[in-house]
Design a protein around this motif. Structure first.
Motif, PDB file in Angstrom:
ATOM      1  N   ALA A 117      28.025  42.241  54.929  1.00  0.00           N
ATOM      2  CA  ALA A 117      27.742  41.873  53.543  1.00  0.00           C
ATOM      3  C   ALA A 117      28.950  42.167  52.654  1.00  0.00           C
ATOM      4  CB  ALA A 117      26.513  42.619  53.045  1.00  0.00           C
ATOM      5  N   GLN A 118      29.612  43.309  52.871  1.00  0.00           N
ATOM      6  CA  GLN A 118      30.796  43.637  52.078  1.00  0.00           C
ATOM      7  C   GLN A 118      31.900  42.616  52.288  1.00  0.00           C
ATOM      8  OE1 GLN A 118      31.835  47.644  53.204  1.00  0.00           O
ATOM      9  NE2 GLN A 118      30.440  48.542  51.699  1.00  0.00           N
ATOM     10  N   LYS A 119      32.113  42.220  53.540  1.00  0.00           N
ATOM     11  CA  LYS A 119      33.151  41.231  53.836  1.00  0.00           C
ATOM     12  C   LYS A 119      32.855  39.895  53.163  1.00  0.00           C
ATOM     13  CE  LYS A 119      34.165  43.188  58.358  1.00  0.00           C
ATOM     14  NZ  LYS A 119      34.057  42.983  59.812  1.00  0.00           N
ATOM     15  N   ARG A 120      31.604  39.487  53.211  1.00  0.00           N
ATOM     16  CA  ARG A 120      31.233  38.194  52.620  1.00  0.00           C
ATOM     17  C   ARG A 120      31.343  38.218  51.105  1.00  0.00           C
ATOM     18  NH1 ARG A 120      26.594  35.668  56.485  1.00  0.00           N
ATOM     19  NH2 ARG A 120      27.557  36.294  58.435  1.00  0.00           N
ATOM     20  N   VAL A 121      30.923  39.317  50.485  1.00  0.00           N
ATOM     21  CA  VAL A 121      31.030  39.428  49.030  1.00  0.00           C
ATOM     22  C   VAL A 121      32.497  39.516  48.623  1.00  0.00           C
ATOM     23  CG1 VAL A 121      30.478  40.880  47.037  1.00  0.00           C
ATOM     24  CG2 VAL A 121      28.718  40.399  48.749  1.00  0.00           C
ATOM     25  N   LYS A 122      33.309  40.215  49.399  1.00  0.00           N
ATOM     26  CA  LYS A 122      34.748  40.279  49.113  1.00  0.00           C
ATOM     27  C   LYS A 122      35.367  38.883  49.196  1.00  0.00           C
ATOM     28  CE  LYS A 122      39.082  42.427  50.562  1.00  0.00           C
ATOM     29  NZ  LYS A 122      39.727  43.383  51.471  1.00  0.00           N
ATOM     30  N   ARG A 123      34.972  38.110  50.211  1.00  0.00           N
ATOM     31  CA  ARG A 123      35.480  36.743  50.355  1.00  0.00           C
ATOM     32  C   ARG A 123      35.085  35.893  49.148  1.00  0.00           C
ATOM     33  NH1 ARG A 123      32.845  34.770  54.872  1.00  0.00           N
ATOM     34  NH2 ARG A 123      33.780  36.487  55.994  1.00  0.00           N
ATOM     35  N   ARG A 162      22.498  41.724  50.909  1.00  0.00           N
ATOM     36  CA  ARG A 162      21.808  42.324  52.061  1.00  0.00           C
ATOM     37  C   ARG A 162      20.302  42.159  51.959  1.00  0.00           C
ATOM     38  NH1 ARG A 162      22.489  47.924  53.726  1.00  0.00           N
ATOM     39  NH2 ARG A 162      21.640  47.097  55.651  1.00  0.00           N
ATOM     40  N   ALA A 163      19.758  42.289  50.760  1.00  0.00           N
ATOM     41  CA  ALA A 163      18.317  42.152  50.579  1.00  0.00           C
ATOM     42  C   ALA A 163      17.847  40.757  50.966  1.00  0.00           C
ATOM     43  CB  ALA A 163      17.930  42.457  49.135  1.00  0.00           C
ATOM     44  N   ARG A 164      18.660  39.759  50.691  1.00  0.00           N
ATOM     45  CA  ARG A 164      18.279  38.382  51.014  1.00  0.00           C
ATOM     46  C   ARG A 164      18.533  38.019  52.473  1.00  0.00           C
ATOM     47  NH1 ARG A 164      17.433  34.275  47.603  1.00  0.00           N
ATOM     48  NH2 ARG A 164      16.442  33.568  49.516  1.00  0.00           N
ATOM     49  N   THR A 165      19.569  38.603  53.084  1.00  0.00           N
ATOM     50  CA  THR A 165      19.970  38.169  54.419  1.00  0.00           C
ATOM     51  C   THR A 165      19.589  39.123  55.536  1.00  0.00           C
ATOM     52  OG1 THR A 165      22.133  39.236  54.260  1.00  0.00           O
ATOM     53  CG2 THR A 165      21.969  36.952  53.499  1.00  0.00           C
ATOM     54  N   GLY A 166      19.596  40.403  55.255  1.00  0.00           N
ATOM     55  CA  GLY A 166      19.333  41.380  56.301  1.00  0.00           C
ATOM     56  C   GLY A 166      20.535  41.653  57.188  1.00  0.00           C
ATOM     57  N   VAL A 167      21.718  41.188  56.784  1.00  0.00           N
ATOM     58  CA  VAL A 167      22.921  41.439  57.588  1.00  0.00           C
ATOM     59  C   VAL A 167      23.364  42.886  57.396  1.00  0.00           C
ATOM     60  CG1 VAL A 167      23.694  39.041  57.502  1.00  0.00           C
ATOM     61  CG2 VAL A 167      24.536  40.648  55.806  1.00  0.00           C
ATOM     62  N   PRO A 168      24.130  43.432  58.338  1.00  0.00           N
ATOM     63  CA  PRO A 168      24.623  44.810  58.197  1.00  0.00           C
ATOM     64  C   PRO A 168      25.518  44.980  56.963  1.00  0.00           C
ATOM     65  CG  PRO A 168      24.952  44.011  60.435  1.00  0.00           C
ATOM     66  CD  PRO A 168      24.494  42.846  59.625  1.00  0.00           C
ATOM     67  N   GLU A 169      25.619  46.198  56.498  1.00  0.00           N
ATOM     68  CA  GLU A 169      26.401  46.531  55.296  1.00  0.00           C
ATOM     69  C   GLU A 169      27.833  46.015  55.382  1.00  0.00           C
ATOM     70  OE1 GLU A 169      27.096  48.678  51.592  1.00  0.00           O
ATOM     71  OE2 GLU A 169      25.222  48.559  52.680  1.00  0.00           O
ATOM     72  N   ALA A 170      28.506  46.241  56.507  1.00  0.00           N
ATOM     73  CA  ALA A 170      29.907  45.838  56.648  1.00  0.00           C
ATOM     74  C   ALA A 170      30.061  44.315  56.521  1.00  0.00           C
ATOM     75  CB  ALA A 170      30.467  46.321  57.981  1.00  0.00           C
ATOM     76  N   GLY A 200      24.954  31.687  48.666  1.00  0.00           N
ATOM     77  CA  GLY A 200      26.328  31.787  48.179  1.00  0.00           C
ATOM     78  C   GLY A 200      26.437  31.412  46.716  1.00  0.00           C
ATOM     79  N   THR A 201      25.707  30.385  46.312  1.00  0.00           N
ATOM     80  CA  THR A 201      25.734  29.944  44.917  1.00  0.00           C
ATOM     81  C   THR A 201      25.192  31.027  44.000  1.00  0.00           C
ATOM     82  OG1 THR A 201      25.429  27.656  45.628  1.00  0.00           O
ATOM     83  CG2 THR A 201      24.938  28.149  43.330  1.00  0.00           C
ATOM     84  N   SER A 202      24.048  31.604  44.347  1.00  0.00           N
ATOM     85  CA  SER A 202      23.465  32.639  43.485  1.00  0.00           C
ATOM     86  C   SER A 202      24.305  33.917  43.508  1.00  0.00           C
ATOM     87  CB  SER A 202      22.022  32.930  43.877  1.00  0.00           C
ATOM     88  OG  SER A 202      21.927  33.282  45.221  1.00  0.00           O
ATOM     89  N   SER A 203      24.899  34.233  44.648  1.00  0.00           N
ATOM     90  CA  SER A 203      25.752  35.428  44.731  1.00  0.00           C
ATOM     91  C   SER A 203      27.015  35.258  43.894  1.00  0.00           C
ATOM     92  CB  SER A 203      26.134  35.715  46.181  1.00  0.00           C
ATOM     93  OG  SER A 203      24.995  36.037  46.929  1.00  0.00           O
ATOM     94  N   ARG A 204      27.579  34.061  43.902  1.00  0.00           N
ATOM     95  CA  ARG A 204      28.762  33.798  43.082  1.00  0.00           C
ATOM     96  C   ARG A 204      28.442  33.930  41.597  1.00  0.00           C
ATOM     97  NH1 ARG A 204      29.421  30.781  47.550  1.00  0.00           N
ATOM     98  NH2 ARG A 204      31.477  30.747  48.516  1.00  0.00           N
ATOM     99  N   GLU A 205      27.294  33.428  41.194  1.00  0.00           N
ATOM    100  CA  GLU A 205      26.882  33.559  39.796  1.00  0.00           C
ATOM    101  C   GLU A 205      26.680  35.018  39.425  1.00  0.00           C
ATOM    102  OE1 GLU A 205      26.790  31.336  37.305  1.00  0.00           O
ATOM    103  OE2 GLU A 205      27.719  30.049  38.818  1.00  0.00           O
ATOM    104  N   LEU A 206      26.111  35.793  40.335  1.00  0.00           N
ATOM    105  CA  LEU A 206      25.924  37.221  40.086  1.00  0.00           C
ATOM    106  C   LEU A 206      27.274  37.910  39.903  1.00  0.00           C
ATOM    107  CD1 LEU A 206      24.100  39.738  39.929  1.00  0.00           C
ATOM    108  CD2 LEU A 206      24.315  39.907  42.409  1.00  0.00           C
TER     109      LEU A 206
END
Length: 141
Positions: free
Chosen positions: A108-114, A98-106, A68-74
Motif C-alpha cells: 500500500a505504501q509503494k502504491r500510494v508513493k507511486r 489498505r482498508a479498501r484492498t486488504g493489501v499488505p502495508e508495504a 486509484g481515482t478516489s485515492s488520488r483525490e484524497l
C-alpha cells in the motif's frame, strides 16, 4: 437478442468465478477480464465494464482503476498549498488504500508513493531539529 443476453450471462458467471475470494482486483486482471468479454463473448466494452462493475460492487470488491481515482483525490485534498503531503496524511492515505484492498502495508505504501509521484506531490519534511524526508525515501518503490 437472446444470444446477446446469454453471452452476457455467461460472461457474468466467468467474472463471478474470477472475483471469488478476492477483495481487490488489479488493473491488469481487470483488463484481461474485459478483453475476454470483448473477444470471447462478443460484448461491447460498455457491456463488459457494466458486468464487471456490477459483480465487483455486489461482492464489495475494489477495482484498482476506480480506487486509484478516489485515492488520488484524497492525496490532492490532503496536500498543502505547496503540493506537499505530511507523513501523517500519507499514513491516512495508506490506511484508506489498505482498508479498501486488504493489501499488505508495504504494498500500500509503494502504491500510494507511486500515486504521489504521478500527481507531482512531494513529501513534507518532518522532525523538530533536523527536518528530513527520510520517511518517504525509505519506502522502496
Amino acid at each position: 437478442m437472446a444470444t446477446d443476453q446469454t453471452q452476457r450471462q455467461r460472461f457474468a458467471e466467468l467474472v463471478k468465478l474470477q472475483l471469488q475470494g478476492r477483495r481487490f482486483l488489479e488493473r491488469d486482471q481487470e483488463r484481461r477480464l474485459l478483453e475476454e468479454g470483448l473477444t470471447r463473448y462478443g460484448l461491447t466494452l460498455e457491456q463488459a465494464t457494466g458486468v464487471l462493475r456490477s459483480a465487483a460492487e455486489h461482492d464489495s470488491i475494489a477495482l484498482e482503476g476506480e480506487l486509484g481515482t478516489s485515492s488520488r483525490e484524497l492525496l490532492r485534498t490532503l496536500s498543502d498549498k505547496r503540493s506537499r503531503v505530511s507523513r501523517d496524511d500519507f499514513k491516512r492515505a495508506v490506511a484508506f488504500y489498505r482498508a479498501r484492498t486488504g493489501v499488505p502495508e508495504a504494498d500500500a505504501q509503494k502504491r500510494v508513493k507511486r500515486m504521489m509521484e504521478e500527481l507531482d506531490l512531494r513529501p513534507k519534511p518532518t522532525g523538530r531539529v533536523i527536518r528530513s524526508r527520510r520517511w518517504y525515501r525509505a519506502i522502496n518503490s
